[in-house]
Motif scaffolding. Structure first.
Motif, PDB file in Angstrom:
ATOM      1  N   VAL A  49       0.940  -3.595 -14.761  1.00 57.75           N
ATOM      2  CA  VAL A  49       1.185  -5.071 -14.586  1.00 57.75           C
ATOM      3  C   VAL A  49       1.932  -5.348 -16.531  1.00 57.75           C
ATOM      4  O   VAL A  49       1.316  -4.173 -17.467  1.00 57.75           O
ATOM      5  N   GLY A  50       2.673  -6.594 -15.958  1.00 60.38           N
ATOM      6  CA  GLY A  50       3.841  -6.536 -17.757  1.00 60.38           C
ATOM      7  C   GLY A  50       4.025  -7.414 -17.663  1.00 60.38           C
ATOM      8  O   GLY A  50       3.908  -8.422 -16.725  1.00 60.38           O
ATOM      9  N   VAL A  51       4.997  -7.974 -18.723  1.00 62.54           N
ATOM     10  CA  VAL A  51       5.744  -9.574 -18.775  1.00 62.54           C
ATOM     11  C   VAL A  51       6.722  -9.220 -19.288  1.00 62.54           C
ATOM     12  O   VAL A  51       7.734  -8.734 -19.811  1.00 62.54           O
ATOM     13  N   ILE A  52       7.275 -10.416 -19.029  1.00 57.79           N
ATOM     14  CA  ILE A  52       8.673 -11.093 -19.763  1.00 57.79           C
ATOM     15  C   ILE A  52       8.967 -12.778 -19.844  1.00 57.79           C
ATOM     16  O   ILE A  52       7.782 -13.165 -19.676  1.00 57.79           O
ATOM     17  N   ASP A  81      13.145  -9.716 -23.070  1.00 58.60           N
ATOM     18  CA  ASP A  81      11.847  -8.944 -22.291  1.00 58.60           C
ATOM     19  C   ASP A  81      12.315  -7.141 -23.140  1.00 58.60           C
ATOM     20  O   ASP A  81      11.733  -6.302 -22.986  1.00 58.60           O
ATOM     21  N   SER A  82      11.881  -7.691 -24.614  1.00 58.30           N
ATOM     22  CA  SER A  82      11.573  -6.739 -25.509  1.00 58.30           C
ATOM     23  C   SER A  82       9.928  -6.077 -24.973  1.00 58.30           C
ATOM     24  O   SER A  82       9.627  -5.015 -25.687  1.00 58.30           O
ATOM     25  N   PHE A  83       8.887  -6.712 -24.450  1.00 56.83           N
ATOM     26  CA  PHE A  83       7.943  -6.646 -23.950  1.00 56.83           C
ATOM     27  C   PHE A  83       7.465  -6.192 -22.389  1.00 56.83           C
ATOM     28  O   PHE A  83       6.816  -4.953 -21.481  1.00 56.83           O
ATOM     29  N   LEU A  84       8.536  -6.276 -21.105  1.00 55.12           N
ATOM     30  CA  LEU A  84       8.799  -5.576 -20.484  1.00 55.12           C
ATOM     31  C   LEU A  84       9.028  -4.432 -20.322  1.00 55.12           C
ATOM     32  O   LEU A  84       9.705  -3.211 -20.419  1.00 55.12           O
ATOM     33  N   PRO A  85       8.081  -3.725 -18.979  1.00 55.08           N
ATOM     34  CA  PRO A  85       8.016  -1.764 -19.235  1.00 55.08           C
ATOM     35  C   PRO A  85       9.099  -1.486 -18.509  1.00 55.08           C
ATOM     36  O   PRO A  85      10.276  -2.603 -17.473  1.00 55.08           O
ATOM     37  N   ASP A  86       9.390  -0.402 -18.060  1.00 54.11           N
ATOM     38  CA  ASP A  86      10.083   0.206 -17.752  1.00 54.11           C
ATOM     39  C   ASP A  86       9.739  -0.067 -15.972  1.00 54.11           C
ATOM     40  O   ASP A  86       8.349   0.418 -15.821  1.00 54.11           O
ATOM     41  N   VAL A  87      10.745  -0.339 -15.601  1.00 49.49           N
ATOM     42  CA  VAL A  87      10.124  -0.220 -14.207  1.00 49.49           C
ATOM     43  C   VAL A  87      10.973  -0.284 -12.746  1.00 49.49           C
ATOM     44  O   VAL A  87      11.547  -0.150 -11.497  1.00 49.49           O
ATOM     45  N   ALA A  88      11.977   1.078 -13.598  1.00 49.28           N
ATOM     46  CA  ALA A  88      13.090   1.860 -13.161  1.00 49.28           C
ATOM     47  C   ALA A  88      11.878   2.640 -12.172  1.00 49.28           C
ATOM     48  O   ALA A  88      10.932   3.595 -12.314  1.00 49.28           O
ATOM     49  N   GLY A  89      12.331   3.030 -10.492  1.00 51.86           N
ATOM     50  CA  GLY A  89      11.572   3.090  -9.720  1.00 51.86           C
ATOM     51  C   GLY A  89      10.450   2.733  -8.816  1.00 51.86           C
ATOM     52  O   GLY A  89       9.952   3.038  -7.963  1.00 51.86           O
ATOM     53  N   ARG A  90      10.168   0.965  -9.256  1.00 51.97           N
ATOM     54  CA  ARG A  90       8.938   0.579  -9.315  1.00 51.97           C
ATOM     55  C   ARG A  90       9.475  -0.599  -7.768  1.00 51.97           C
ATOM     56  O   ARG A  90      10.469  -0.931  -8.044  1.00 51.97           O
ATOM     57  N   ASP A  91       8.330  -1.196  -6.955  1.00 55.10           N
ATOM     58  CA  ASP A  91       8.306  -2.153  -6.428  1.00 55.10           C
ATOM     59  C   ASP A  91       8.006  -2.475  -7.604  1.00 55.10           C
ATOM     60  O   ASP A  91       6.858  -3.239  -7.848  1.00 55.10           O
ATOM     61  N   VAL A  92       9.052  -3.534  -7.604  1.00 57.07           N
ATOM     62  CA  VAL A  92       8.421  -5.428  -8.802  1.00 57.07           C
ATOM     63  C   VAL A  92       8.340  -6.515  -8.211  1.00 57.07           C
ATOM     64  O   VAL A  92       8.815  -7.422  -6.860  1.00 57.07           O
ATOM     65  N   ILE A  93       7.239  -7.154  -8.300  1.00 60.01           N
ATOM     66  CA  ILE A  93       7.047  -8.461  -7.361  1.00 60.01           C
ATOM     67  C   ILE A  93       6.770  -9.223  -8.954  1.00 60.01           C
ATOM     68  O   ILE A  93       5.864  -9.196  -9.956  1.00 60.01           O
ATOM     69  N   THR A 144       0.661  -0.992  -0.254  1.00 56.18           N
ATOM     70  CA  THR A 144      -0.539   0.424  -0.124  1.00 56.18           C
ATOM     71  C   THR A 144       0.767   1.157  -0.061  1.00 56.18           C
ATOM     72  O   THR A 144       2.217   1.104   0.924  1.00 56.18           O
ATOM     73  N   GLY A 145       0.574   1.905  -1.042  1.00 55.25           N
ATOM     74  CA  GLY A 145       1.250   3.590  -1.073  1.00 55.25           C
ATOM     75  C   GLY A 145       2.933   3.389  -1.757  1.00 55.25           C
ATOM     76  O   GLY A 145       3.026   4.449  -1.893  1.00 55.25           O
ATOM     77  N   ARG A 146       2.777   2.241  -2.480  1.00 56.88           N
ATOM     78  CA  ARG A 146       4.341   1.802  -3.619  1.00 56.88           C
ATOM     79  C   ARG A 146       3.895   1.188  -4.093  1.00 56.88           C
ATOM     80  O   ARG A 146       2.930   1.045  -4.970  1.00 56.88           O
ATOM     81  N   PRO A 147       4.697   1.690  -5.304  1.00 55.24           N
ATOM     82  CA  PRO A 147       4.398   2.079  -6.751  1.00 55.24           C
ATOM     83  C   PRO A 147       4.294   0.329  -7.497  1.00 55.24           C
ATOM     84  O   PRO A 147       5.550   0.132  -8.224  1.00 55.24           O
ATOM     85  N   LEU A 148       3.299  -0.166  -6.988  1.00 53.34           N
ATOM     86  CA  LEU A 148       3.776  -1.527  -7.719  1.00 53.34           C
ATOM     87  C   LEU A 148       4.273  -1.911  -9.339  1.00 53.34           C
ATOM     88  O   LEU A 148       3.010  -1.448  -9.479  1.00 53.34           O
ATOM     89  N   SER A 149       5.108  -2.699  -9.482  1.00 50.36           N
ATOM     90  CA  SER A 149       4.688  -3.342 -11.068  1.00 50.36           C
ATOM     91  C   SER A 149       4.599  -4.922 -10.715  1.00 50.36           C
ATOM     92  O   SER A 149       5.724  -5.641  -9.988  1.00 50.36           O
ATOM     93  N   LEU A 150       4.189  -5.840 -11.429  1.00 60.13           N
ATOM     94  CA  LEU A 150       3.601  -7.161 -11.003  1.00 60.13           C
ATOM     95  C   LEU A 150       4.212  -7.247 -12.356  1.00 60.13           C
ATOM     96  O   LEU A 150       2.916  -6.953 -13.813  1.00 60.13           O
ATOM     97  N   ILE A 151       4.932  -8.407 -12.638  1.00 59.58           N
ATOM     98  CA  ILE A 151       5.771  -8.588 -13.960  1.00 59.58           C
ATOM     99  C   ILE A 151       5.401 -10.147 -14.154  1.00 59.58           C
ATOM    100  O   ILE A 151       6.016 -11.074 -13.000  1.00 59.58           O
ATOM    101  N   GLY A 152       4.627 -10.365 -15.325  1.00 58.62           N
ATOM    102  CA  GLY A 152       4.614 -12.022 -14.999  1.00 58.62           C
ATOM    103  C   GLY A 152       5.397 -12.585 -16.139  1.00 58.62           C
ATOM    104  O   GLY A 152       5.865 -12.071 -16.867  1.00 58.62           O
ATOM    105  N   VAL A 153       6.237 -13.945 -15.512  1.00 55.08           N
ATOM    106  CA  VAL A 153       6.725 -14.639 -16.622  1.00 55.08           C
ATOM    107  C   VAL A 153       5.994 -15.235 -17.431  1.00 55.08           C
ATOM    108  O   VAL A 153       4.466 -16.338 -17.332  1.00 55.08           O
ATOM    109  N   MET A 154       6.129 -14.860 -18.736  1.00 57.50           N
ATOM    110  CA  MET A 154       5.435 -15.645 -20.159  1.00 57.50           C
ATOM    111  C   MET A 154       5.684 -17.020 -20.293  1.00 57.50           C
ATOM    112  O   MET A 154       7.683 -17.367 -20.090  1.00 57.50           O
ATOM    113  N   THR A 155       4.995 -17.753 -20.480  1.00 54.94           N
ATOM    114  CA  THR A 155       3.431 -18.272 -20.785  1.00 54.94           C
ATOM    115  C   THR A 155       2.797 -18.795 -19.611  1.00 54.94           C
ATOM    116  O   THR A 155       1.677 -18.039 -19.238  1.00 54.94           O
ATOM    117  N   GLY A 156       3.156 -18.985 -18.085  1.00 59.45           N
ATOM    118  CA  GLY A 156       3.474 -19.904 -17.331  1.00 59.45           C
ATOM    119  C   GLY A 156       2.695 -19.236 -16.232  1.00 59.45           C
ATOM    120  O   GLY A 156       1.292 -19.529 -15.797  1.00 59.45           O
TER     121      GLY A 156
END
Ligand code: IMP
Ligand code: MG
Length: 170
Positions: free
Chosen positions: A56-59, A78-90, A26-38
């Protein structure tokens, strides 16, 4: 095919993980990065269950061909990976097996300037890990069997199933 984890069990566990993630981010810039395709199903269900803002993004990563669970060369796109700089990534994957995929992706993403990185998996296979990596969020621990469904495939089949099943040799 034997059902190992039912659709109901998956859905209630995903909701529990979503509550944990809300509490942690909560209160953090969360980015969910899913490993495709599974991770497709986990990513879609978690993203909709988490009641705080997130991106939401994918790699893409893969090393398995057919049924084999011997780790080959890991291919990362990683060509579909969005910018994750400064983000809190899961980073979310379907299953933790040897640990190669998740640890390689964590190393790669950590070089892109995120604020923090954690990892989450729907399944964790007992007794298979080679690379020491502890997922921060784990859905279920399972025995060392080849599983399919809810994103997991055998030769690209069975990903659509809403439950986790064990595929028999035949
Ligand atoms: P690791 O790199 O060995 O941890 O393997 C993780 C990847 O292997 C996952 O993203 C899956 O795609 C694949 N994998 C491992 N075990 C299974 C399985 O039982 N069924 C389907 N795919 C699996
Ligand atoms: Mg995979």
């Amino acid at each position: 095919m034997e059902i190992l984890i039912t659709q109901q069990q998956i859905q209630s566990r995903v909701a529990e993980l979503a509550r944990q993630i809300e509490a942690d981010y909560t209160g953090r810039p969360l980015s969910l990065i899913g490993v495709m395709t599974g991770s497709l199903m986990l990513l879609a269900d978690l993203a909709r269950s988490i009641q705080i803002p997130s991106r939401v993004g994918v790699i893409q990563a893969g090393s398995y061909r057919g049924a084999t669970t011997v780790s080959g060369t890991l291919l990362i796109n990683d060509s579909f990976l969005p910018d994750v700089a400064g983000r809190d990534v899961i980073i979310l994957d379907d299953i933790l097996d040897t640990g190669h995929t998740l640890s390689s992706l964590r190393d790669l993403i950590s070089k892109l300037g995120p604020n923090s990185i954690t990892t989450g998996v729907l399944l964790r296979k007992i007794g298979r890990q080679i690379i020491p990596i502890e997922p921060d969020y784990t859905g279920f621990e399972i025995p060392n069997r080849f599983v399919i469904g809810y994103g997991l495939d055998y030769n690209d089949d069975y990903r659509h199933l809403p439950h986790i099943g064990v595929l028999h040799e035949s």
